[in-house]
Design an enzyme around this catalytic site. Structure first.
Site, short mmCIF file in Angstrom:
data_model
loop_
_atom_site.label_atom_id
_atom_site.label_comp_id
_atom_site.label_asym_id
_atom_site.label_seq_id
_atom_site.Cartn_x
_atom_site.Cartn_y
_atom_site.Cartn_z
CD GLU A 1 62.91 0.83 21.05
OE1 GLU A 1 63.96 0.48 21.60
OE2 GLU A 1 62.02 0.05 20.72
C1 LIG Z 1 53.30 5.35 23.81
C2 LIG Z 1 54.29 4.37 24.37
C3 LIG Z 1 54.66 3.28 23.60
C4 LIG Z 1 55.55 2.34 24.13
N1 LIG Z 1 55.83 1.20 23.41
C5 LIG Z 1 56.51 0.19 24.03
C6 LIG Z 1 56.61 -1.10 23.41
O1 LIG Z 1 56.15 -1.32 22.30
N2 LIG Z 1 57.23 -2.08 24.10
C7 LIG Z 1 57.74 -1.89 25.35
O2 LIG Z 1 58.29 -2.82 25.93
N3 LIG Z 1 57.68 -0.67 25.95
C8 LIG Z 1 57.06 0.37 25.32
N4 LIG Z 1 56.94 1.58 25.93
C9 LIG Z 1 57.58 1.79 27.23
C10 LIG Z 1 58.76 2.74 27.15
O3 LIG Z 1 59.83 2.12 26.49
C11 LIG Z 1 59.07 3.19 28.59
O4 LIG Z 1 58.02 4.06 28.98
C12 LIG Z 1 60.41 3.86 28.69
O5 LIG Z 1 61.45 2.94 28.49
C13 LIG Z 1 60.62 4.52 30.07
O6 LIG Z 1 60.28 3.65 31.10
P1 LIG Z 1 59.25 4.15 32.23
O7 LIG Z 1 58.05 4.71 31.57
O8 LIG Z 1 59.06 3.06 33.21
O9 LIG Z 1 60.01 5.36 32.93
P2 LIG Z 1 61.06 5.23 34.15
O10 LIG Z 1 62.06 4.16 33.84
O11 LIG Z 1 60.32 5.14 35.42
O12 LIG Z 1 61.79 6.65 34.05
C14 LIG Z 1 61.21 7.84 34.58
C15 LIG Z 1 62.27 8.95 34.50
O13 LIG Z 1 63.43 8.56 35.25
C16 LIG Z 1 64.57 8.63 34.43
N5 LIG Z 1 65.50 7.55 34.79
C17 LIG Z 1 65.22 6.25 35.05
N6 LIG Z 1 66.35 5.58 35.32
C18 LIG Z 1 67.37 6.47 35.22
C19 LIG Z 1 68.77 6.41 35.36
N7 LIG Z 1 69.39 5.26 35.64
N8 LIG Z 1 69.50 7.54 35.17
C20 LIG Z 1 68.92 8.70 34.84
N9 LIG Z 1 67.58 8.82 34.69
C21 LIG Z 1 66.82 7.73 34.87
C22 LIG Z 1 64.06 8.48 33.00
O14 LIG Z 1 64.96 9.07 32.07
C23 LIG Z 1 62.75 9.23 33.08
O15 LIG Z 1 62.97 10.61 32.92
C24 LIG Z 1 56.10 2.55 25.41
C25 LIG Z 1 55.75 3.68 26.16
C26 LIG Z 1 54.83 4.57 25.66
C27 LIG Z 1 54.42 5.73 26.51
#
Ligand SMILES: Cc1cc2nc3c(=O)[nH]c(=O)nc-3n(C[C@H](O)[C@H](O)[C@H](O)COP(=O)(O)OP(=O)(O)OC[C@H]3O[C@@H](n4cnc5c(N)ncnc54)[C@H](O)[C@@H]3O)c2cc1C
Length: 596
Positions: free
Chosen positions: A439
């Site tokens: 989220e």
């Molecule tokens: C157990 C689990 C349940 C989940 N459930 C759902 C679900 O039901 N539905 C769904 O759609 N998704 C779900 N997710 C996905 C989750 O919402 C994402 O993992 C999360 O939004 C982060 O995206 P990412 O993993 O691609 O990380 P990334 O976006 O790749 O981020 C990696 C790092 O970079 C940082 N970062 C990225 N962009 C910026 C920026 N502009 N400025 C500063 N820092 C930045 C982030 O803070 C983080 O530290 C789930 C994930 C998990 C692990």
């Protein structure tokens, strides 16, 4: 391992004294939320959470979920517990009566959710995501979509999911590639979604997926994404289940925590294309998602409160039992329970203070959500909405970050046994770890806070928050030493917070990277000060109640002591964070990318 006991007394105190349950019950449509009803609901929720859900927490963590050829089996006991959850009407607590809900305010649902999440975080994620999908359909569904899905979803016999994430699109939803191709009165959806919470499971008859995808020729980025409802089983006109839709669970993730919640990889359209129906208007899906995400972020913040409370309860009971070393003041006496040692007390007080402070902030925001929806006066609704929008990233980011600190301290209180899975302390840290990621990560919450919510509106809402906090300082009569310490700490915290707000507003245009380098420290600073604000209010009220005949002196004096501990141990972090926010960007950004 200790049982879970719902902290009903603190919940009632926060609801009544800090969040203004009486005013919320007076809102149109909230008449059912009388003091007696709320007491009964909380009592029953406590019984259900501790009696049915909490005993499944550890076995669910150990067993996890199993994927078998596209189907997913939840741990033993979860299907039956979910059945009881549905039969008890818990799923529909704060959804409209016209769809079978109980129409209770968010404020009343908040402690109930907290209990369910404290008892069993993995289990709680299924209703949480169903709630998000219900909100989406309530917000933008057609009358036909509402009639088709909402009764069953509010009841809980069908569950819901939110499908945003794809392998290349996480924080940046503009990168979503899933496609939606028009096909008569519906669309065919193609693409892969990852990390979908409860994307497949065996607890309900049908799963209603809310899916973000692009129409052909949609504009690039977030302005070209639409929202679709895609049921696992298509629904016949008479409401019965029809054919299986073309959406399959390809696998589930092996992960650090929340083992009882299946995190699915879903493949849409491997065959003829999954049938989906547009929700709202074309290309406005991300906008709709953001409205709902505010509510989902609120609930994930509550997860932080819930895990902190459970970790605290476990550590408290271990510390009272575990005998080790003599009391410093009685070196010739017997060995004592570790709760007597000052450093263990410090850890337990930190855990307790953070759990209580994050709860107080959460419920105050919950009450404002109700005001924002239901206050009869437009100006009052707008004021509440501005407060909610500003507070959501603070509450979500800070309560979840705090829960990691609390669960981590819980392990430390257990010593070596904390590192051993049997005690259960480690599970809380593993479970808490996801709450700062999904989220919207803490970094994304903090970007939102400094950018859209503070700088771009010229600090207007931040300043009105400052004025409200200052009113508390002015109102507190430092009749005793505790209140004087609490009031002074809050006054200093407000000054530090104000200095950061003004610096952010002034610097955003000229040095946006410097502002964002301090975004997470600023979010934490704001969270700690807001927590200090609510605990100061609590201490002030408790001090007055203490002199009333028949008051619960143990509870009320503990409230004051906890607020004083918070003032001395947690508010003292604020000055350092102010330095980091205003002066820390240079070193953050100095090392060239290639030198990392
Ligand atoms: C157990 C689990 C349940 C989940 N459930 C759902 C679900 O039901 N539905 C769904 O759609 N998704 C779900 N997710 C996905 C989750 O919402 C994402 O993992 C999360 O939004 C982060 O995206 P990412 O993993 O691609 O990380 P990334 O976006 O790749 O981020 C990696 C790092 O970079 C940082 N970062 C990225 N962009 C910026 C920026 N502009 N400025 C500063 N820092 C930045 C982030 O803070 C983080 O530290 C789930 C994930 C998990 C692990």
């Amino acid at each position: 391992m200790s049982a879970y006991t719902a902290p009903l007394q603190d919940m009632h105190f926060v609801l009544n004294e800090l969040a203004g349950l009486e005013q919320i019950s007076a809102l149109p449509g909230c008449e059912e939320a009388t003091a007696e009803t709320v007491t009964a609901v909380l009592h029953e929720a406590g019984k259900f959470s501790s009696g049915v859900l909490a005993p499944l927490n550890r076995p669910g963590d150990v067993a996890g979920c199993r994927w078998e050829d596209g189907d997913v089996k939840t741990p033993a006991g979860f299907v039956e517990a979910y059945q009881q959850f549905v039969e008890g009407g818990w799923n529909g607590l704060n959804f409209p009566c016209e769809f079978g809900g109980q129409g209770l305010p968010k404020l009343v649902a908040s402690p109930v959710l907290e209990m369910v999440m404290s008892a069993n975080l993995g289990f709680s994620l299924c209703p949480l995501l169903t709630g998000g999908a219900i909100e989406a359909l309530l917000l933008r569904g057609t009358p036909e979509q509402k009639a088709t899905y909402l009764h069953r979803m509010v009841e809980g016999s069908w569950t819901g999911t939110m499908n945003l994430t794809e392998p290349q699109a996480g924080s940046d939803l503009g990168l979503i590639r899933s496609k939606a191709v028009p096909d008569g009165d519906h669309y065919r959806i193609y693409g892969q979604k990852i990390f979908i919470t409860h994307g497949e499971h065996d607890m309900a008859e049908n799963i209603i997926h809310l899916v973000l995808a692009r129409l052909p020729d949609a504009p690039e980025g977030v302005k070209g994404i639409s929202l679709f409802v895609v049921p696992k089983f298509l629904v016949n006109p008479d409401g019965s289940l029809g054919a299986r839709n073309d959406v399959r669970c390809v696998s589930i993730e092996h992960k650090l925590g929340i083992h009882a919640s299946p995190t699915a990889v879903l493949s849409y359209g491997d065959r003829e294309g999954a049938i989906g129906y547009l929700v709202g208007e074309e290309n406005r899906g991300v906008e709709y998602m953001f409205v709902m995400m505010n509510e989902a972020r609120y609930t994930v913040g509550l997860q932080g409160v819930a895990v902190s409370e459970r970790a605290y309860q476990l550590a408290r009971s271990y510390a009272a039992d575990r005998v080790q070393s003599k009391d410093l003041a009685d070196p010739r006496g017997p060995s004592v329970a570790i709760i007597h040692h000052p450093d263990v007390r410090r850890m337990l007080m930190t855990m307790r203070a953070l759990a209580e402070a994050t709860r107080a902030v959460a419920y105050v925001v919950g009450a404002a959500i109700d005001q924002a929806h239901l206050a009869p006066d437009e100006a009052a609704r707008q004021e509440a909405r501005a407060f909610v929008d500003y507070m959501i990233p603070i509450h979500k980011g800070w309560a979840t970050e705090a829960s990691i600190e609390v669960a981590n301290l819980g392990i430390q209180v257990h010593g070596g046994m904390g590192f051993i899975e049997e005690t259960g302390a480690a599970q809380y840290l593993r479970d808490a770890r996801i709450t700062t990621i999904y989220e919207g990560t803490t970094g994304i919450q903090a970007n939102d806070l400094v950018g859209r919510k503070t700088a771009r509106e010229g600090g207007i809402t931040a300043r009105s928050l400052i004025a409200r906090m200052q009113e508390t300082v002015d109102r507190i009569d430092p009749v005793d030493a505790d209140l004087a310490i609490i009031r002074d700490a809050l006054a200093r915290g407000i000054q530090d917070y104000t200095a950061c707000v003004e610096w952010i507003v002034a610097s955003y245009g000229s040095d946006i990277r410097a502002v964002h380098a301090g975004a997470v420290p600023f979010l934490k600073l704001a969270g700690i000060v807001c927590g200090g604000w609510q605990l100061a209010r609590a201490a002030d009220i408790a001090t007055r109640r203490l002199v009333e005949a028949g008051s619960d002196r143990d509870f009320l004096s503990a409230k004051v002591i906890t607020a004083r501990f918070y003032a001395e141990h947690l508010m003292s972090r604020v000055a350092g964070l102010r330095q980091t926010v205003i002066h820390g960007a240079g070193s953050t950004m100095a090392l060239p990318v290639e030198r990392f």
